[in-house]
Design a protein around this motif. Structure first.
Motif, short mmCIF file in Angstrom:
data_model
loop_
_atom_site.label_atom_id
_atom_site.label_comp_id
_atom_site.label_asym_id
_atom_site.label_seq_id
_atom_site.Cartn_x
_atom_site.Cartn_y
_atom_site.Cartn_z
N LEU A 53 10.64 2.94 -9.33
CA LEU A 53 11.37 3.13 -10.48
C LEU A 53 10.91 4.37 -11.46
CD1 LEU A 53 11.81 -0.63 -11.50
CD2 LEU A 53 13.30 0.74 -10.46
N ARG A 54 11.73 5.09 -12.05
CA ARG A 54 11.31 6.14 -12.78
C ARG A 54 10.13 5.89 -13.75
NH1 ARG A 54 15.24 9.97 -12.20
NH2 ARG A 54 17.59 9.14 -11.98
N GLU A 55 10.47 4.66 -14.49
CA GLU A 55 9.35 4.41 -15.28
C GLU A 55 7.71 4.15 -14.73
OE1 GLU A 55 12.21 2.95 -14.84
OE2 GLU A 55 12.19 0.98 -15.20
N HIS A 56 7.96 4.20 -13.45
CA HIS A 56 6.48 4.11 -12.85
C HIS A 56 6.16 5.14 -11.74
CE1 HIS A 56 6.17 -0.24 -14.01
NE2 HIS A 56 7.40 -0.37 -13.60
N ARG A 57 6.82 6.26 -12.36
CA ARG A 57 6.37 7.31 -11.30
C ARG A 57 5.31 7.96 -11.64
NH1 ARG A 57 12.61 9.62 -9.77
NH2 ARG A 57 13.25 7.59 -8.86
N GLY A 58 4.75 8.91 -10.91
CA GLY A 58 3.64 9.83 -11.18
C GLY A 58 2.38 8.89 -11.10
N ARG A 59 2.27 7.82 -10.16
CA ARG A 59 1.11 7.04 -9.84
C ARG A 59 0.85 6.87 -8.54
NH1 ARG A 59 3.66 4.58 -14.33
NH2 ARG A 59 2.72 4.39 -16.19
N ARG A 60 1.56 7.58 -7.62
CA ARG A 60 1.25 7.72 -6.29
C ARG A 60 1.83 6.32 -5.67
NH1 ARG A 60 -3.24 11.33 -4.56
NH2 ARG A 60 -2.46 13.39 -5.84
N LEU A 61 2.62 5.80 -6.19
CA LEU A 61 2.96 4.30 -5.70
C LEU A 61 4.01 4.57 -4.34
CD1 LEU A 61 4.09 2.45 -8.73
CD2 LEU A 61 2.19 2.08 -7.44
N GLY A 62 4.38 5.72 -4.36
CA GLY A 62 5.62 6.13 -3.14
C GLY A 62 4.50 6.22 -2.04
N MET A 63 3.43 7.10 -2.18
CA MET A 63 2.48 7.08 -0.91
C MET A 63 1.82 5.59 -0.77
SD MET A 63 1.16 8.68 1.40
CE MET A 63 1.02 10.58 1.35
N LEU A 64 1.51 4.94 -1.79
CA LEU A 64 0.85 3.62 -1.56
C LEU A 64 1.67 2.63 -0.63
CD1 LEU A 64 -1.67 2.06 -2.37
CD2 LEU A 64 -0.64 1.17 -4.32
N VAL A 65 2.97 2.66 -1.09
CA VAL A 65 3.72 1.52 -0.21
C VAL A 65 4.06 2.11 1.11
CG1 VAL A 65 4.77 0.37 -2.15
CG2 VAL A 65 5.87 2.33 -1.26
N LYS A 66 4.22 3.38 1.38
CA LYS A 66 4.40 4.19 2.68
C LYS A 66 3.37 3.89 3.43
CE LYS A 66 7.76 6.67 3.79
NZ LYS A 66 8.98 7.52 3.88
N ALA A 67 1.95 4.30 3.08
CA ALA A 67 0.74 4.29 3.63
C ALA A 67 0.62 2.98 4.24
CB ALA A 67 -0.18 4.84 3.00
N ASP A 68 0.60 1.95 3.25
CA ASP A 68 0.47 0.50 3.49
C ASP A 68 1.46 0.00 4.62
OD1 ASP A 68 -1.15 -1.88 2.13
OD2 ASP A 68 0.86 -2.52 2.46
N MET A 69 2.75 0.46 4.49
CA MET A 69 3.82 0.16 5.47
C MET A 69 3.20 0.61 6.94
SD MET A 69 6.49 -1.13 6.58
CE MET A 69 7.68 -1.29 5.20
N LEU A 70 2.78 1.73 6.91
CA LEU A 70 2.46 2.25 8.24
C LEU A 70 1.26 1.73 8.88
CD1 LEU A 70 3.29 6.01 7.52
CD2 LEU A 70 4.48 4.67 9.23
N ARG A 71 0.29 1.13 8.04
CA ARG A 71 -0.70 0.35 8.57
C ARG A 71 -0.39 -1.02 9.16
NH1 ARG A 71 -6.20 1.37 4.52
NH2 ARG A 71 -5.19 -0.72 3.39
N ARG A 72 0.63 -1.63 8.44
CA ARG A 72 0.98 -2.77 8.83
C ARG A 72 1.81 -2.57 10.15
NH1 ARG A 72 0.69 -6.69 4.98
NH2 ARG A 72 0.09 -5.99 3.18
N LEU A 73 2.60 -1.59 10.13
CA LEU A 73 3.31 -1.59 11.45
C LEU A 73 2.35 -1.13 12.62
CD1 LEU A 73 6.52 -1.15 11.59
CD2 LEU A 73 6.27 1.34 11.50
#
Ligand SMILES: CC(C)(COP(=O)(O)OP(=O)(O)OC[C@H]1O[C@@H](n2cnc3c(N)ncnc32)[C@H](O)[C@@H]1OP(=O)(O)O)[C@@H](O)C(=O)NCCC(=O)NCCS
Length: 369
Positions: free
Chosen positions: A305-325
Motif C-alpha cells: 500500500l502506498r502509505e507503507h512504501r519505502g520500507r522494503r516490504l515488497g522484497m520482504l514478502v517476496k523473499a519470504d515467499m520464495l523461502r517457503r516455496l
C-alpha cells in the motif's frame, strides 16, 4: 480462399462431455502457440482452466470463441484453429472487454484472427462494452534503434511492430498503451541470497510489521483486509493509458477467488505483512501452483500500500515467499511473472531476486465505434 466460422463454446457439465470439444480444441491451440512463442507450455491454458472460467461467472462473464473451417457440420477439438477468450467484469469496468486472441501457427495469415476479432467485438458490443483491451506476446525485446522497434507511450518497454501480434493489433485499430515485461525466475534461488535479501528487508521494515503465510484458504479474520489489498491492486498498480477503473473486492469475492483457484486445479500461497500498530495488512504477494505441472509457479499479485512504501516490504514478502516455496514445493523449477515496464520498483526487486527478462507483452486498447 478458405472461409472460417466462429462458434461460441458451449459450457459443458464436465470435460468428458462431448460438448467440451471447443474447450479441448482451444487448449490445444494455446499449447501450440506457446511452444511456438516460448518453446514451452508452462503458461498455456488447460481445458480445465478454461472450463472454470466459463462456469464461475459471478464476478466476470467469460465467452470463449473458437474458429474452424466453415464447411464442417460438426467440428471437433482437432478442427479448432484459433480462439478468442473474452473477460467482462460485472461490477466494475463495465465499459471494458478483455480479449485473449491466438491463432495456431500453421493457420495464420488466412483471416482466422480477423474472423475471431470481428465476432469478439460483436459479443463485447452485445454486452454493452465500448472499449477492448488485448495483449500481444513477444519473445525478447528489440533494441531502441532496431528497425520496427515500437516504444510504449509510457516511455518504458518496446516491442517489434513487425511481429504478428503487433501487426495484427495495429491493423485492426488498436493503440499500444503499455508494455509489460515477462520475466522468469529459475528455481531454486541460492538460499544464501534469499536469506540476505530477507534479513536486509526485515531490518529496513523494522519491528512494526509481522509476516503471515496462508495456503489455499485465508483465515476469516483477514478476509476484509485482504479484500482492501486486492481493491487497491486495481488502482495502485500502474495501468498507463488503459482506461481501467477501481475494481472493488469484498470478503465474499476473496472466498470466490479461492474456490475458483481450487477448481482450476491450482494451489496458492499468500505471504502478507501486517502493520501491527494498526492491525491492518500493508503488503502481500501471492503465487499459484498448478497441481498437474509441479515445475511451474505463477506469480500473481504483489502490492505494498502506498502509505507503507519505502520500507522494503515488497522484497520482504517476496523473499519470504520464495523461502517457503523452496520448502513446500521442492519440485518447482520456474516462476513466471508479468510487470508493467514502468514499474521500476517492482522490476528492481525481481531482478535482485534473479528473475530474467524473457519477453514483453504489448497492451493494446481500442474504442469500438
Ligand atoms: C496475431 C494473430 C492472432 C493473427 O492471426 P491471423 O489469423 O494470422 O490473422 P489474419 O490472417 O486474420 O490477419 C489479419 C491482418 O492482420 C495483419 N497481420 C496479421 N499477421 C501479420 C504478420 N505476421 N505480419 C504483418 N501483418 C500481419 C495483416 O494486416 C492481416 O491482413 P492480410 O493477411 O490480409 O495482410 C496470430 O498471429 C497469433 O496468434 N499471434 C500470437 C498471439 C498474439 O500475439 N495475439 C495478439 C492479439 S492482439
Amino acid at each position: 480462399m478458405r472461409t472460417w466460422s466462429v462458434t461460441r463454446s458451449p459450457v459443458p457439465p464436465s470435460l468428458e462431455d462431448p460438448a467440451a470439444w471447443a474447450l479441448h480444441g482451444a487448449s490445444a491451440v494455446s499449447f501450440a502457440v506457446d511452444h511456438d512463442t516460448y518453446g514451452n507450455d508452462d503458461v498455456a491454458y488447460t481445458a480445465q482452466y478454461l472450463h472454470v472460467g466459463l462456469t464461475r461467472t459471478e464476478y466476470t462473464t467469460r465467452v470463449l470463441l473458437v474458429a474452424h473451417r466453415s464447411d464442417l457440420a460438426s467440428p471437433t477439438a482437432q478442427d479448432v484453429v484459433g480462439l478468442a477468450n473474452l473477460h467482462m467484469q460485472r461490477a466494475s469496468n463495465e465499459r471494458m472487454a478483455y480479449v485473449e486472441l491466438v491463432v495456431h501457427p500453421e493457420h495464420r495469415r488466412q483471416g482466422v484472427g480477423a474472423a475471431l476479432l470481428a465476432e469478439a467485438e460483436q459479443v463485447a458490443r452485445a454486452h454493452g462494452r465500448s472499449v477492448v483491451i488485448a495483449s500481444s506476446d513477444h519473445r525478447g525485446e528489440p533494441a531502441a534503434d532496431a528497425p520496427g522497434a515500437l516504444e510504449a507511450p509510457t516511455g518504458s518497454g518496446r516491442i517489434d511492430s513487425a511481429e504478428p501480434g503487433a501487426a495484427f493489433a495495429h491493423r485492426h485499430g488498436f493503440v499500444l498503451e503499455q508494455a509489460e515485461r515477462y520475466s522468469v525466475l529459475d528455481l531454486p534461488v541460492d538460499p544464501d541470497l534469499l536469506d540476505r535479501m530477507h534479513a536486509e528487508a526485515a531490518d529496513r521494515a523494522g519491528a512494526d510489521y509481522r509476516l503471515h503465510a496462508w495456503r489455499d484458504s485465508l483465515p476469516e479474520e483477514w478476509l476484509e483486509h485482504f479484500a482492501v489489498l486486492e481493491t487497491r491492486m486495481s488502482t495502485d498498480a500502474p495501468s498507463a493509458g488503459l482506461e481501467l477503473e477501481e475494481d472493488v473486492w469484498d470478503a465474499a469475492r476473496v472466498r470466490a477467488a479461492e474456490e475458483r483457484i481450487a477448481a482450476a486445479g491450482h494451489a496458492f500461497l499468500v505471504v502478507a505483512a501486517e502493520h501491527e500498530p494498526t492491525g491492518t495488512l500493508a503488503a502481500f504477494t501471492m503465487v499459484e501452483m498448478p497441481h498437474d505441472r509441479p515445475a511451474v509457479v505463477f506469480q500473481e499479485d504483489t502490492l505494498v500500500l502506498r502509505e507503507h512504501r519505502g520500507r522494503r516490504l515488497g522484497m520482504l514478502v517476496k523473499a519470504d515467499m520464495l523461502r517457503r516455496l523452496a520448502a513446500s514445493h521442492p519440485g518447482a523449477e520456474r516462476v513466471h511473472t508479468w510487470n508493467a515496464e514502468e514499474n521500476s520498483y517492482m522490476l528492481a526487486i525481481n531482478v535482485a531476486l534473479g528473475f530474467r527478462p524473457t519477453g514483453v507483452s504489448g497492451e493494446w486498447q481500442k474504442h469500438l465505434t
